[in-house]
Design a protein around this motif. Structure first.
Motif, PDB file in Angstrom:
ATOM      1  N   THR A   1     131.135  13.286  31.352  1.00  7.61           N
ATOM      2  CA  THR A   1     130.940  13.745  29.972  1.00  7.61           C
ATOM      3  C   THR A   1     132.248  13.686  29.192  1.00  7.61           C
ATOM      4  OG1 THR A   1     129.139  15.214  30.656  1.00  7.61           O
ATOM      5  CG2 THR A   1     130.183  15.667  28.536  1.00  7.61           C
TER       6      THR A   1
ATOM      7  N   LEU B   1     125.352  15.650  29.679  1.00  8.36           N
ATOM      8  CA  LEU B   1     125.782  14.273  29.963  1.00  8.36           C
ATOM      9  C   LEU B   1     124.805  13.265  29.378  1.00  8.36           C
ATOM     10  CD1 LEU B   1     127.569  12.184  31.412  1.00  8.36           C
ATOM     11  CD2 LEU B   1     126.205  12.590  33.486  1.00  8.36           C
TER      12      LEU B   1
ATOM     13  N   VAL C   1     125.231  13.022  25.575  1.00  9.71           N
ATOM     14  CA  VAL C   1     126.443  12.268  25.220  1.00  9.71           C
ATOM     15  C   VAL C   1     126.234  10.781  25.455  1.00  9.71           C
ATOM     16  CG1 VAL C   1     128.844  11.882  25.903  1.00  9.71           C
ATOM     17  CG2 VAL C   1     128.003  14.209  25.585  1.00  9.71           C
TER      18      VAL C   1
END
Length: 748
Positions: A159, A205, A208
């Motif tokens: 991330t 994650l 993103v």
């Protein structure tokens, strides 16, 4: 001015990669800054160098993952006894009771499955922390939680790498989480926390990643990461309601994303409709479908009666195999002489209950306690009698006489033969309500034992139906109505719920009851199959019960509760195992170096972000390197800071009991902020402002290396907190932890 990129590790710090940009509102500015930085940089590396760099990235990811798994699985078998809330989570997940209904859903099923596959037979009685597992297999369940907890580190690494484009920032983040004793401790035991944090980080994650694919909408990677975000949201919410915070974060990100797209005049309305539909399908429909499916599976698999049946309505219990209402036949209409249980209609209130214990001195009249109790018990049984006679209605010579709406009755407690009674003494906890007691000897009392039974929305004279009729009990002398406040009594009341007689006659669920169990040998029985509720009804009821159950939690003996302001400063830990110097002690406490660095980073980010935002708003022309770092700072750091805010500040508004471990999802975000911006980028800016490019790069890398080594060394000092310690306590000079009790509130 030094170039923005160079050879080696720092080369990847600012170079833009296709499909790897952050939130779209800053994309155009980010490209301009990156282009200027690249224009000032040396020549691009050759293809072989790029392959070597990619291989290095994969090697670093593998190293980070391996180190995370190694620290989480080290000494996983110790201690070989129940620690803290393992007694609750493991009992609910026991394969022996795997088909018994419980208040928690998918995580317990997964833990139970892991135990079943690893040889746990469910015969161990989980009674209290400290009980030894002996020959019973528990490693499969601990291993499952440790496996999920181990993925937090690589998820955070990826991330931060995607948000900052900085290997050093990603490595620092990984080090902070790997060497945090608190995250390590939570990951090694049979708890919901590692499962919850796994899904939170997976959702972060995935969000993103699909943001980074924004320049390739509707491509396979875009759809994959968008769908995986929805799956992770369903998982997070399925573990705990705290999962709502990551749902809120993804929702805010999606709104901002769509708002930017709406302002892009190059997009047609058809394309905008596709974007909106894709997000509705993947981030709303898919999570709801999965979440509902989790409950459907739960209701099918866990279909047997369990100790928590009393939390639910009579109709809900009728669907649970083994419950006395399942496939039962009972008399339909209430008659005098019947032995009954009376259940409050408000969820998670329970049954009208009494026992031989008296109210203590100074709490109203010193008479027998009357409470509500959530579990099945003989002390829930009452006999319904006429108010003006002591004759036995079950005598065969007497005809059956049904109880009707408006009748004056007595309720005699079957186990103690005392009547349900009220008077003008004040209730134990609720002001302006009257006390309810058990009074009399062998059913003989006084006029304060008389109650008028009323059926809600019915006419006088109507019979009262078992389970179906919604009834109220009006006290004849005081005119008050029998109800439960829902407040938990102190230990003298066995932490059961308060029963009062309220002078406020407004109809509320607290004062409405139904007759559940009904025993009368003189009456014919009817089947209760017609009462079983539909799936939407049981789904709604189960959620209401869980919400009420969470709000009513109370700490157990020797448990340390805490306040939200304690958490970021690592003010007080939590005992997982052991108290004395002869015990094997595990103490949940964050690595103080990591936690205080996180706290400093939040302050630095707010300060530096404010200064840069003001400078950019005023039109200040920043150097290319500073401008590039500023875009990353404001763009990715804002996402991480939002995550920390959403997972921390709502706890200030909660009325339930709070523990230290509630902060750990927020701690994940603060660690990512530390690695991503507030330490790595200020170090780089300071180095470049004080020295030439080669020297600045060396100073920057030395600073990062110092932070990594300092974090690792602090873990070396504090690792006994997580892996266990035996011997003198920290205040003893002979203790291995001597000198490390930096705050008096730490109790190890």
């Amino acid at each position: 001015m030094p170039p923005a990129t160079g050879g080696g590790l720092a080369e990847s710090e600012l170079r833009p990669r296709r499909g790897r940009c952050g939130p779209q509102a800053a994309r155009a500015a980010g490209r301009d800054v990156a282009s200027e930085a690249v224009a000032r940089s040396p020549k691009r590396p050759a293809r072989g160098s790029r392959r070597f760099e990619a291989a290095g990235r994969w090697a670093l990811l593998a190293l980070v993952t391996l180190l995370s798994f190694a620290t989480r699985f080290h000494r996983l078998d110790e201690p070989p006894h129940i620690c803290w809330r393992e007694v609750q989570r493991t009992e609910e997940s026991s394969p022996k009771g795997f088909s018994s209904f419980c208040l928690f859903f998918s995580p317990q099923m997964l833990i139970g499955l892991a135990g079943y596959l690893s040889g746990y037979d469910g015969t161990f009685l989980f009674q209290k922390p400290g009980d030894k597992y002996e020959h019973h297999s528990y490693m499969g369940m601990r291993g499952f939680c440790a496996f999920l907890g181990s993925w937090l580190v690589p998820f955070a690494y990826l991330t931060v790498l995607d948000l900052s484009k900085s290997l050093s920032a990603a490595l620092l983040t990984a080090a902070l989480l790997t060497f945090d004793t608190g995250c390590l401790t939570l990951s090694q035991y049979i708890l919901l926390d590692p499962i919850l944090m796994f899904f939170i980080m997976a959702a972060m994650l995935s969000m993103v990643k699909y943001n980074s694919c924004a320049d390739r909408p509707f491509s396979a990677p875009w759809w994959f990461w968008l769908s995986l975000t929805g799956v992770s949201l369903a998982g997070a919410l399925g573990v705990k309601f705290v999962g709502l915070f990551i749902i809120l974060q993804v929702g805010l990100n999606t709104i901002a994303d769509l708002w930017y797209l709406f302002g892009d005049l190059s997009l047609s309305l058809v394309t905008m409709g596709k974007h909106l539909t894709a997000r509705v399908l993947c981030l709303i429909v898919l999570p709801l479908a999965l979440y509902t499916a989790i409950f459907a599976v739960h209701f099918m698999v866990l279909s047997k009666s369990g100790p928590g049946d009393g939390f639910f309505s009579s109709a809900f219990q009728a669907r649970l195999s083994g419950n006395n209402l399942h496939n039962a036949s009972i008399p339909e209409h209430l008659a005098y002489g019947s032995v009954i249980t009376v259940k409050n209609l408000r969820m998670a209130i329970g049954y009208l209950h009494s026992h031989r214990h008296l109210y203590p001195e100074g709490i109203g009249a010193r008479q027998q306690q009357v409470t509500t109790y959530l579990h099945k018990d003989y002390n829930n049984l009452w006999i319904i009698k006429k108010h003006n006679t002591n004759s036995d209605p079950l005598d065969p010579s007497f005809p059956v006489e049904f109880v009707r709406h408006g009748d004056i009755i007595r309720l005699e407690h079957k186990e103690t033969s005392r009547n349900l009674h009220s008077h003008y003494h004040e209730a134990p906890l609720t002001r302006k309500h009257y006390q309810v007691t058990g009074y009399g000897i062998n059913g003989t009392g006084d006029s304060n034992d008389f109650w008028r039974i009323e059926v809600v929305n019915r006419k006088f004279g109507n019979r009262i139906k078992v389970l179906r009729s919604r009834i109220r009990f009006i006290h004849l002398v005081t005119g008050c109505v029998l109800g439960s406040s829902g407040k938990v009594l102190p230990k003298w009341g066995w932490e059961q719920l308060e029963v009062t007689c309220t002078p406020y006659l407004k109809e509320t669920l607290n004062s409405i009851w139904n007759v559940e169990d009904h025993i009368n040998p003189k009456l014919p029985n009817i089947s209760l199959d017609v009462l079983q509720p539909s799936f939407p009804e049981i789904l709604l009821e189960s959620h209401m019960v869980m919400i009420r159950g969470n709000s009513g939690l109370k700490p157990k003996d020797n448990e340390f509760t805490s306040k939200p302001w304690h958490w970021p400063i690592n003010y007080q830990g939590l005992r997982f195992s052991g108290v004395n110097d002869t015990d094997f002690r595990v103490y949940l406490l964050g690595n103080p170096v990591v936690w205080w660095l996180n706290l400093l980073s939040i302050a630095l980010y707010l300060l530096s972000g404010s200064i840069i935002a003001v400078a950019m708003q005023r039109g200040a022309r920043l150097p290319a390197v500073v401008a590039g770092l500023s875009q990353v700072l404001l763009r990715g750091g804002g996402q991480v800071l939002l995550g920390w805010t959403l997972h921390y500040f709502p706890f200030f508004l909660m009325g339930r009991v709070l523990y230290f471990h509630h902060y750990f999802p927020a701690m994940l975000f603060s660690s990512m902020l530390t690695g991503q911006h507030s330490v790595g980028h200020p170090l780089r800016l300071c180095a470049w402002s004080l020295a030439s490019w080669p020297l600045a790069r060396g100073i920057h890398m030395a600073g990062i290396l110092s932070l990594l080594l300092g974090t690792a060394y602090s873990f070396y000092l504090f690792h006994p907190l997580a892996y266990g310690m035996v011997g003198p306590l920290a205040q003893d000079p002979q203790s291995p932890m001597a000198g490390l009790r930096w705050l008096d509130s730490w109790d190890f």
